[in-house]
Design a protein around this motif. Structure first.
Motif, PDB file in Angstrom:
ATOM      1  N   GLU A 110      42.789  39.908  32.397  1.00 33.52           N
ATOM      2  CA  GLU A 110      42.114  39.259  33.313  1.00 33.52           C
ATOM      3  C   GLU A 110      40.767  40.288  33.663  1.00 33.52           C
ATOM      4  N   GLU A 111      39.650  39.815  32.958  1.00 31.09           N
ATOM      5  CA  GLU A 111      38.444  40.673  33.197  1.00 31.09           C
ATOM      6  C   GLU A 111      37.877  40.776  34.549  1.00 31.09           C
ATOM      7  N   ARG A 112      37.329  41.580  34.922  1.00 36.04           N
ATOM      8  CA  ARG A 112      36.660  41.794  36.496  1.00 36.04           C
ATOM      9  C   ARG A 112      35.582  42.641  36.270  1.00 36.04           C
ATOM     10  N   TYR A 113      34.475  42.388  37.309  1.00 38.73           N
ATOM     11  CA  TYR A 113      33.239  43.362  37.476  1.00 38.73           C
ATOM     12  C   TYR A 113      33.429  44.212  38.675  1.00 38.73           C
ATOM     13  N   LEU A 114      33.412  45.204  38.553  1.00 41.83           N
ATOM     14  CA  LEU A 114      33.426  46.086  39.637  1.00 41.83           C
ATOM     15  C   LEU A 114      32.310  46.063  40.570  1.00 41.83           C
ATOM     16  N   THR A 115      32.210  45.760  41.742  1.00 47.66           N
ATOM     17  CA  THR A 115      30.823  45.494  42.428  1.00 47.66           C
ATOM     18  C   THR A 115      30.236  46.812  42.800  1.00 47.66           C
ATOM     19  N   GLY A 116      31.027  48.188  42.588  1.00 47.09           N
ATOM     20  CA  GLY A 116      30.527  49.180  43.092  1.00 47.09           C
ATOM     21  C   GLY A 116      30.571  49.638  44.265  1.00 47.09           C
ATOM     22  N   MET A 117      31.183  48.819  45.217  1.00 43.80           N
ATOM     23  CA  MET A 117      31.557  49.118  46.662  1.00 43.80           C
ATOM     24  C   MET A 117      32.978  48.701  46.777  1.00 43.80           C
ATOM     25  N   ARG A 146      38.335  45.914  47.086  1.00 42.51           N
ATOM     26  CA  ARG A 146      39.562  45.576  47.740  1.00 42.51           C
ATOM     27  C   ARG A 146      39.846  44.117  48.308  1.00 42.51           C
ATOM     28  N   VAL A 147      38.726  43.696  48.921  1.00 44.39           N
ATOM     29  CA  VAL A 147      38.994  42.296  49.533  1.00 44.39           C
ATOM     30  C   VAL A 147      39.086  41.230  48.234  1.00 44.39           C
ATOM     31  N   LEU A 148      38.437  41.369  47.292  1.00 44.16           N
ATOM     32  CA  LEU A 148      38.520  40.641  46.082  1.00 44.16           C
ATOM     33  C   LEU A 148      39.748  40.489  45.217  1.00 44.16           C
ATOM     34  N   GLY A 149      40.431  41.741  45.405  1.00 47.29           N
ATOM     35  CA  GLY A 149      41.645  42.103  44.902  1.00 47.29           C
ATOM     36  C   GLY A 149      41.528  42.928  43.565  1.00 47.29           C
ATOM     37  N   GLY A 150      40.280  43.639  43.517  1.00 46.67           N
ATOM     38  CA  GLY A 150      40.116  44.512  42.284  1.00 46.67           C
ATOM     39  C   GLY A 150      38.822  44.193  41.607  1.00 46.67           C
ATOM     40  N   GLY A 151      38.053  43.388  42.062  1.00 41.57           N
ATOM     41  CA  GLY A 151      36.521  42.876  41.624  1.00 41.57           C
ATOM     42  C   GLY A 151      36.405  41.610  41.520  1.00 41.57           C
ATOM     43  N   ILE A 152      35.373  41.128  40.974  1.00 44.97           N
ATOM     44  CA  ILE A 152      35.136  39.756  40.571  1.00 44.97           C
ATOM     45  C   ILE A 152      35.474  39.454  39.211  1.00 44.97           C
ATOM     46  N   VAL A 153      36.294  38.233  39.385  1.00 39.45           N
ATOM     47  CA  VAL A 153      36.845  37.840  38.059  1.00 39.45           C
ATOM     48  C   VAL A 153      35.877  37.011  37.232  1.00 39.45           C
ATOM     49  N   LYS A 154      35.799  37.052  35.995  1.00 42.93           N
ATOM     50  CA  LYS A 154      34.671  36.236  35.201  1.00 42.93           C
ATOM     51  C   LYS A 154      35.122  34.895  35.426  1.00 42.93           C
ATOM     52  N   GLY A 155      34.157  33.938  35.398  1.00 37.79           N
ATOM     53  CA  GLY A 155      34.182  32.531  35.612  1.00 37.79           C
ATOM     54  C   GLY A 155      34.603  31.979  36.906  1.00 37.79           C
ATOM     55  N   SER A 156      34.806  32.996  37.919  1.00 34.82           N
ATOM     56  CA  SER A 156      35.057  32.549  39.246  1.00 34.82           C
ATOM     57  C   SER A 156      34.091  32.065  39.887  1.00 34.82           C
ATOM     58  N   THR A 181      32.663  26.569  32.355  1.00 31.61           N
ATOM     59  CA  THR A 181      32.339  26.542  30.891  1.00 31.61           C
ATOM     60  C   THR A 181      31.656  27.514  30.068  1.00 31.61           C
ATOM     61  N   LEU A 182      30.893  28.072  31.017  1.00 33.12           N
ATOM     62  CA  LEU A 182      30.020  29.531  30.406  1.00 33.12           C
ATOM     63  C   LEU A 182      30.763  30.751  30.801  1.00 33.12           C
ATOM     64  N   ASN A 183      31.762  30.582  31.414  1.00 30.90           N
ATOM     65  CA  ASN A 183      32.278  31.727  31.797  1.00 30.90           C
ATOM     66  C   ASN A 183      31.601  33.042  32.601  1.00 30.90           C
ATOM     67  N   ILE A 184      30.875  32.288  33.751  1.00 27.91           N
ATOM     68  CA  ILE A 184      30.092  33.140  34.285  1.00 27.91           C
ATOM     69  C   ILE A 184      30.562  33.383  35.808  1.00 27.91           C
ATOM     70  N   ALA A 185      30.430  34.385  36.459  1.00 28.23           N
ATOM     71  CA  ALA A 185      31.102  34.443  37.963  1.00 28.23           C
ATOM     72  C   ALA A 185      29.775  34.034  38.573  1.00 28.23           C
ATOM     73  N   ILE A 186      30.187  33.271  39.633  1.00 22.50           N
ATOM     74  CA  ILE A 186      28.951  32.705  40.597  1.00 22.50           C
ATOM     75  C   ILE A 186      29.305  33.104  42.163  1.00 22.50           C
ATOM     76  N   MET A 242      37.175  23.537  46.822  1.00 27.85           N
ATOM     77  CA  MET A 242      36.795  23.582  45.347  1.00 27.85           C
ATOM     78  C   MET A 242      36.694  25.037  44.946  1.00 27.85           C
ATOM     79  N   VAL A 243      36.286  26.066  45.696  1.00 27.64           N
ATOM     80  CA  VAL A 243      36.001  27.491  45.209  1.00 27.64           C
ATOM     81  C   VAL A 243      37.110  28.237  44.928  1.00 27.64           C
ATOM     82  N   ASP A 244      37.028  29.257  44.135  1.00 30.78           N
ATOM     83  CA  ASP A 244      38.321  30.168  43.881  1.00 30.78           C
ATOM     84  C   ASP A 244      38.553  31.009  45.275  1.00 30.78           C
ATOM     85  N   THR A 245      37.734  31.365  45.693  1.00 34.77           N
ATOM     86  CA  THR A 245      37.678  32.581  46.786  1.00 34.77           C
ATOM     87  C   THR A 245      36.681  32.318  47.890  1.00 34.77           C
ATOM     88  N   VAL A 246      37.395  32.212  49.297  1.00 35.59           N
ATOM     89  CA  VAL A 246      36.531  32.267  50.341  1.00 35.59           C
ATOM     90  C   VAL A 246      36.475  33.529  51.165  1.00 35.59           C
TER      91      VAL A 246
END
Length: 454
Positions: A66-73, A78-88, A202-207, A228-232
């Motif tokens: 599971e690839e994640r982007y660290l937000t730098g904060m 912590r709230v996201l569970g370790g960063g932003i997941v690609k395609g989420s 489809t494009l595997n872009i985190a939004i 509909m969304v993955d995270t609120v």
């Protein structure tokens, strides 16, 4: 030309009706129905060749880590569970002016190196965003800015630029030309969110999308938006206070119990690494009605000060006010004090406050609330080096609480000397190591606790 059919949609909950109604039967709100034109069946998305759709055996599906982007904060991660997941697809909601755009703009600057970010604003021009970025010292060379509200333009730009992260501020300003409804309506919000979901998958872009909230505090638009969304994420806090809390209410890739704490300053949002020390920094020594409790938010224990003021009433009906606590819970605990301890509080006003603008819903703070009220009523201060933990029942018993070891460790780290806890947690405490720095006192009921504290 066939006649267009219309229907009416509640802008609060998304309830649909064939005719206009003054009051919505679903959410009971008045004057929320807006007429919308029904889409023709020819504009549906059912053009996919059904013969090409085949199920896949679960054992044949290949998955990568599971690839994640660290937000730098750290608080955001912590709230996201370790960063932003690609395609989420992530939805961030909060009151106007609470700091949603500031938080996301800071993330654009601090996200890991070589991450291409596209920031789309439907509420500000790119010059206005640049002014705010200069104030926040945002200098990311991989950050692209766009001021646009047309979803088709956003979709085409996402396919051509292929960014790693897209931020849409806000979902209520976006519109699709294919729908006759106005921007921000239920149909537009639902359609735009569905389109962003397809782009993300489809494009595997985190939004990340920003959503406005109603006066009741919920995300504006249909409830299906949150499904509909993955995270609120909800960004909370009092506007006249500097502290902000980021809370996850839905997360498909992590826990929903974690919170992040920030402080709003002139340079933007600053993370609070040690919230317990921050919340207890202005305690006053030897003042009746002030106690310290341990509240658990997710996996993070926090030491919080609770203040109570009890004074004779000037009216026939005494007042009961609670800030940061459930009013009904305060009334219940005061009834326990009257019945089980014998305190005659029926002729006294009671005001209870959680310092720092936080809101506590955990029953483990019951004993601390009772101690604060009793301390103010008897005008006897509670030792400021004592932490009070315990849930109180209607018969006056003090019940055991969960994860007592984390609470005790946090109290020792801050420097507290003693702790009053339920007898039911004795077994767990005896199994802990390095507990010699704090004096633990066990109580079985409210009367026994007050005898120790006052």
């Amino acid at each position: 030309m066939p006649k267009q059919k219309s229907f009416y949609v509640c802008q609060e909950c998304g309830y649909e009706s064939i005719g206009w109604m003054g009051k919505c039967p679903s959410c009971n709100q008045w004057n929320t129905f807006v007429e919308e034109i029904q889409e023709s069946k020819g504009k549906g998305r059912g053009g996919t060749a059904l013969t090409n759709v085949k199920p896949v055996n679960i054992n044949e599906i290949q998955t990568d880590n599971e690839e994640r982007y660290l937000t730098g904060m750290k608080e955001m991660d912590r709230v996201l569970g370790g960063g932003i997941v690609k395609g989420s697809l992530i939805l961030v909601g909060g009151d106007p002016g609470i700091g949603k755009s500031t938080l996301l703009l800071q993330i654009c600057d601090k996200v890991k190196i070589n991450t291409k970010v596209l920031y789309i604003s439907g509420e500000e021009s790119i010059k206005q965003i640049k002014i705010r970025a200069d104030r926040l010292n945002v200098r990311n060379s991989n950050l692209l800015m766009l001021s646009e509200t047309n979803f088709k333009v956003i979709q085409a730009l996402s396919e051509s630029e292929r960014p790693d992260l897209i931020i849409v501020d806000s979902i209520q300003t976006m519109f699709n030309d294919d729908l006759p409804a106005a921007p921000g309506s239920v149909s537009q919000v639902r359609e735009i969110t569905s389109g962003l979901m397809r782009i993300a998958k489809t494009l595997n872009i985190a939004i990340i999308i920003v959503g406005h909230v109603t006066k009741e505090g919920s995300i504006a638009g249909p409830r299906v938006l949150e499904h509909m969304v993955d995270t609120v994420l909800y960004f909370e806090g009092e506007r006249h206070l500097s502290y902000r809390i980021l809370r996850a209410v839905k997360n498909r890739f992590g826990s929903t119990n974690e919170i992040g704490i920030f402080e709003m300053r002139d340079v933007g949002l600053v993370e609070i690494d040690n919230p317990s020390a921050m919340l207890l920094s202005e305690r006053t020594e030897s003042v009746p009605g002030s106690v310290t409790v341990s509240s658990l938010e997710g996996t993070r224990p926090m030491m919080i000060e609770i203040q109570a003021l009890v004074c004779p009433t000037s009216f026939g009906m005494p007042r009961r006010m609670a800030t940061g606590l459930d009013y009904n819970r305060i009334t219940l605990l005061m009834a326990v004090l009257e019945k089980r301890v014998g305190m005659q509080l029926h002729n006294f006003d009671a005001y209870v406050n959680v310092v720092g603008g936080l809101r506590i819903d955990e029953p483990a703070c019951d004993l601390g609330v009772i101690a604060a009220i009793a301390s103010s009523f008897r005008n006897i201060p509670v030792d400021m080096n004592t932490v009070i933990i315990g849930e109180v029942g209607l018969t006056g018993e003090v019940r055991a609480v969960s994860q007592i070891d984390k609470r005790i460790n946090e109290a020792m780290r801050i420097g507290f000397k003693s702790c009053v806890i339920p007898t039911g947690n004795m077994k767990v405490i005896k199994q802990m190591k390095e507990i010699n720095n704090i004096n633990v006192k066990y109580v079985e009921n409210v009367q026994e606790a007050l005898n120790i504290l006052l």
